[in-house]
Design a protein around this motif. Structure first.
Motif, short mmCIF file in Angstrom:
data_model
loop_
_atom_site.label_atom_id
_atom_site.label_comp_id
_atom_site.label_asym_id
_atom_site.label_seq_id
_atom_site.Cartn_x
_atom_site.Cartn_y
_atom_site.Cartn_z
N HIS B 34 0.82 -1.21 0.00
CA HIS B 34 0.00 0.00 0.00
C HIS B 34 0.85 1.26 0.00
O HIS B 34 0.75 2.08 0.90
N ASP B 82 -3.31 0.25 -3.70
CA ASP B 82 -3.38 -1.17 -3.42
C ASP B 82 -3.45 -1.93 -4.73
O ASP B 82 -4.30 -1.65 -5.57
N HIS B 88 -11.01 -7.68 -0.04
CA HIS B 88 -10.23 -8.05 1.14
C HIS B 88 -10.28 -6.95 2.18
O HIS B 88 -10.76 -5.85 1.91
N HIS B 90 -8.35 -4.89 5.74
CA HIS B 90 -7.04 -4.32 6.04
C HIS B 90 -6.74 -4.33 7.53
O HIS B 90 -7.60 -4.01 8.34
N ASP B 101 -2.83 -6.60 4.13
CA ASP B 101 -4.07 -7.20 3.63
C ASP B 101 -4.53 -8.32 4.54
O ASP B 101 -3.72 -9.00 5.18
ZN LIG Z 1 -4.98 -4.15 0.45
#
Ligand SMILES: [Zn+2]
Ligand SMILES: [Mn+2]
Ligand SMILES: [Mn+2]
Ligand SMILES: [Zn+2]
Lengths: 139, 139
Positions: B34, B82, B88, B90, B101
């Motif tokens: 990220h 990302d 997903h 975080h 993730d």
């Molecule tokens: Zn992510």
DNA sequence: TTATGTAAAGATAATTATTCTCATTTATGG
DNA sequence: CCATAAATGAGAATAATTATCTTTACATAA
């Protein structure tokens, strides 16, 4: 929510009670839907026309530091503030920048139970909040 | 993940394949945690010293628009990107700006089941992601 | 009461992530 | 190759936020 409430809250945190702090705190509570600094300034200027922008940012920071306000995550380059400091989730509009609070103790319980069994490797959970994105039906 | 993969992805989205786009896309995938625009620029400049900052921002935007990247919400005044575009969650470090993730299909199922019964008034859910804040144990 | 110390506010400059503008270059389909 | 729309590079502009510095408010002690 009376003016005395705000004064009392500030006092309890050991913050000097100033007209600016009261006004800013009150503004976030009354505006109520996660306002930006700009919205807060506009609101305050109606009764308090000479407040300085720098003061607003400084006060917001110290209210956040003292847990009277929280910052709200979003994916724009503008910070937003939340007068609800108790645990809750957020509904994000996928089309506008509207953000609403969502409280759900049952859901919290469900998720906490889930993570009581299933640990995340090498990570100690302190808090879980949901970003629920979607569409508000009218209104 | 080979260079051709990136080129192919761009092509499929109807984006012209330029060295800058490939480099930026590759950077986010390889950096993997990220990164900010700045981190991306630093990384790219090692092999591609003359890329313009404006280009990086423009390319990032168009990759986001084309769903090859996503923006990550955080409460700082810096955007993060990302490369994982599938659903997903975080893990946010409460002490640093580390973001990891977290995928969990079982949890997703649990939450989806929950909201199949309990509707949120005047709101149609499109997506739910968790912000899990806590502490990473070493490493 | 007045002096004094300290924290906060106001004014305004500075910073910084990001966006914009526009001249130049490049990718791609024919 | 060529034409041409699209993308890039360079640098200026923007806008949210932060920093600096002076003035003001206000609590406490002499
Ligand atoms: Zn992510
Ligand atoms: Mn900004
Ligand atoms: Mn900024
Ligand atoms: Zn909220």
């Amino acid at each position: 929510m009376t003016n005395d409430f705000f004064r009392e809250q500030l006092k309890q945190k050991g913050l000097k009670v100033t007209p600016q702090r009261v006004a800013i705190y009150e503004a976030v509570v009354n505006l109520n839907n996660h306002p930006t600094a700009e919205k807060i300034i506009d609101y305050i200027r109606r009764n308090h026309p000479n407040i300085a922008i720098g003061t607003v940012y400084k006060v917001l920071d110290s209210l956040v530091d003292n847990n009277l306000l929280k910052k709200v995550k979003n994916d724009k380059d503008i910070m937003r503030y939340d007068a609800v400091v108790s645990h809750h989730h957020h509904l994000y509009c996928s089309e506008t920048d509207r953000i609403e609070d969502y409280e759900d103790e049952l859901l919290d319980k469900l998720i906490n139970e889930y993570f009581k069994n299933k640990k995340i490797e090498k990570f100690e959970i302190q808090d879980i909040t949901l970003q629920i994105t979607g569409k508000f039906n009218n209104n």
